[in-house]
Write a protein that holds these residues in place. Structure first.
Motif, PDB file in Angstrom:
ATOM      1  N   THR A 140       7.476 -24.573  30.505  1.00  0.00           N
ATOM      2  CA  THR A 140       7.356 -23.987  31.837  1.00  0.00           C
ATOM      3  C   THR A 140       8.635 -24.204  32.634  1.00  0.00           C
ATOM      4  OG1 THR A 140       4.945 -24.293  31.862  1.00  0.00           O
ATOM      5  CG2 THR A 140       6.038 -24.010  33.993  1.00  0.00           C
ATOM      6  N   ARG A 141       9.202 -25.404  32.494  1.00  0.00           N
ATOM      7  CA  ARG A 141      10.471 -25.688  33.174  1.00  0.00           C
ATOM      8  C   ARG A 141      11.592 -24.789  32.649  1.00  0.00           C
ATOM      9  NH1 ARG A 141       8.426 -31.080  33.281  1.00  0.00           N
ATOM     10  NH2 ARG A 141       9.253 -31.543  31.195  1.00  0.00           N
ATOM     11  N   ARG A 142      11.495 -24.395  31.384  1.00  0.00           N
ATOM     12  CA  ARG A 142      12.497 -23.493  30.809  1.00  0.00           C
ATOM     13  C   ARG A 142      12.281 -22.040  31.241  1.00  0.00           C
ATOM     14  NH1 ARG A 142      14.165 -24.668  24.579  1.00  0.00           N
ATOM     15  NH2 ARG A 142      14.347 -26.938  24.639  1.00  0.00           N
ATOM     16  N   GLY A 143      11.130 -21.767  31.860  1.00  0.00           N
ATOM     17  CA  GLY A 143      10.832 -20.395  32.253  1.00  0.00           C
ATOM     18  C   GLY A 143      10.388 -19.538  31.092  1.00  0.00           C
ATOM     19  N   VAL A 144       9.709 -20.147  30.119  1.00  0.00           N
ATOM     20  CA  VAL A 144       9.289 -19.419  28.921  1.00  0.00           C
ATOM     21  C   VAL A 144       8.213 -18.393  29.262  1.00  0.00           C
ATOM     22  CG1 VAL A 144       8.013 -19.729  26.743  1.00  0.00           C
ATOM     23  CG2 VAL A 144      10.000 -21.132  27.235  1.00  0.00           C
ATOM     24  N   HIS A 145       8.232 -17.284  28.541  1.00  0.00           N
ATOM     25  CA  HIS A 145       7.335 -16.149  28.756  1.00  0.00           C
ATOM     26  C   HIS A 145       5.866 -16.574  28.656  1.00  0.00           C
ATOM     27  CE1 HIS A 145       5.561 -12.175  28.207  1.00  0.00           C
ATOM     28  NE2 HIS A 145       6.732 -11.627  28.500  1.00  0.00           N
ATOM     29  N   ALA A 146       5.027 -16.010  29.516  1.00  0.00           N
ATOM     30  CA  ALA A 146       3.599 -16.367  29.539  1.00  0.00           C
ATOM     31  C   ALA A 146       2.902 -16.075  28.214  1.00  0.00           C
ATOM     32  CB  ALA A 146       2.904 -15.611  30.673  1.00  0.00           C
ATOM     33  N   ASP A 147       3.353 -15.039  27.495  1.00  0.00           N
ATOM     34  CA  ASP A 147       2.732 -14.707  26.214  1.00  0.00           C
ATOM     35  C   ASP A 147       3.024 -15.758  25.148  1.00  0.00           C
ATOM     36  OD1 ASP A 147       1.657 -12.460  27.279  1.00  0.00           O
ATOM     37  OD2 ASP A 147       3.112 -11.066  26.427  1.00  0.00           O
TER      38      ASP A 147
END
Length: 266
Positions: A140-147
């Motif tokens: 989440t901190r990396r901004g990873v895609h929700a999928d």
């Protein structure tokens, strides 16, 4: 009737289940709760209370009446039918994760198909859940895609992180099929959607040589990702592949990049 169905939930277990399903931000809506209660012909003694208290009271009243947990288990099954979440699949995984944390102490879990299954009864907050929460927080901190984030759950990281990466890789193929309308898989699917002089899905205008090279490289990137995790040899060797959290984070970030480019593809 199977003996496990005849058991009753303790009051603390009922409260945990109701809190998970009636979570303020990630639980069922009041409309969904009312619909499922009505479908199962369960009394709804406090419809104006907060969602989790509404569910808790309904569960307590029904269990006290029937002296078994069958109706509550059926409520869980109905609420976790995957088809309810077609328009928001990430919501299914969030609710399932919260619910599994609650029913782990009852020796139960909801699998990825929405079925309630028996598992070893948890005595403490499981190591797998802690690992899953830690992985999700880092990504989440990396901004990873929700999928991709929806595959960071205790069931998939129980042994190591391999299955989370494998399932995230499968989700790339699902997105390719969804955007193209095709039913192929693997390299054949990539060739049919991203390759050729007029690709079905284009990540750029394809006018310059650099753009065409980028399109070709993107296709090869996905083929390489599929080949690394989805061919039979990789599956057979899986027991020998002890994936670290650091490797999983990098590979899930790669899957995230692929998802974002596919989201923007024309």
């Amino acid at each position: 009737m199977h003996r496990s169905m005849e058991h009753t939930f303790s009051q603390s277990e009922l409260e945990a289940i109701a809190s998970a399903l009636g979570d303020t931000t990630e639980g069922l809506t009041n409309t969904e709760i009312g619909h499922i209660l009505a479908t199962l012909k369960m009394a709804d003694p406090s419809p104006n209370m907060t969602k989790w208290k509404r569910l808790h009271n309904a569960f307590v009243e029904r269990q006290n009446f029937s002296q078994n947990r069958r109706a509550i288990l059926e409520f869980i099954r109905q609420s976790m039918k995957p088809e309810r979440y077609v328009k928001a699949p990430e919501r299914f995984e969030r609710i399932r994760t919260n619910l599994n944390r609650a029913i782990a102490f009852s020796g139960l879990a909801v699998d990825v198909t929405g079925k309630v299954i028996a598992v070893a009864r948890a005595e403490t907050l499981t190591e797998a859940q802690c690992r899953a929460d830690e992985l999700r927080a880092d990504l989440t901190r990396r901004g990873v895609h929700a999928d991709v984030l929806r595959f960071c759950n205790a069931e998939l990281v129980a042994d190591n992180y391999y299955h989370a990466v494998l399932e995230a890789t499968k989700s790339i193929a699902d997105k390719l099929r969804g955007k193209s309308g095709l039913t192929d898989d693997g390299a054949k699917l990539v060739d049919a959607t991203l390759c050729g002089s007029a690709p079905r899905l284009a990540i750029n205008d394809g006018i310059t040589e650099s753009q065409r090279s980028e399109q070709s490289g993107f296709a090869n990137l996905i083929k390489g990702t599929f080949g690394m995790f989805r061919n039979p040899t990789a599956h057979e060797a899986r027991i020998l592949w002890s994936m670290s959290k650091e490797d999983a984070e990098d590979l899930l970030s790669l899957a995230s990049l692929i998802h974002r480019r596919l989201d923007a593809a024309r």
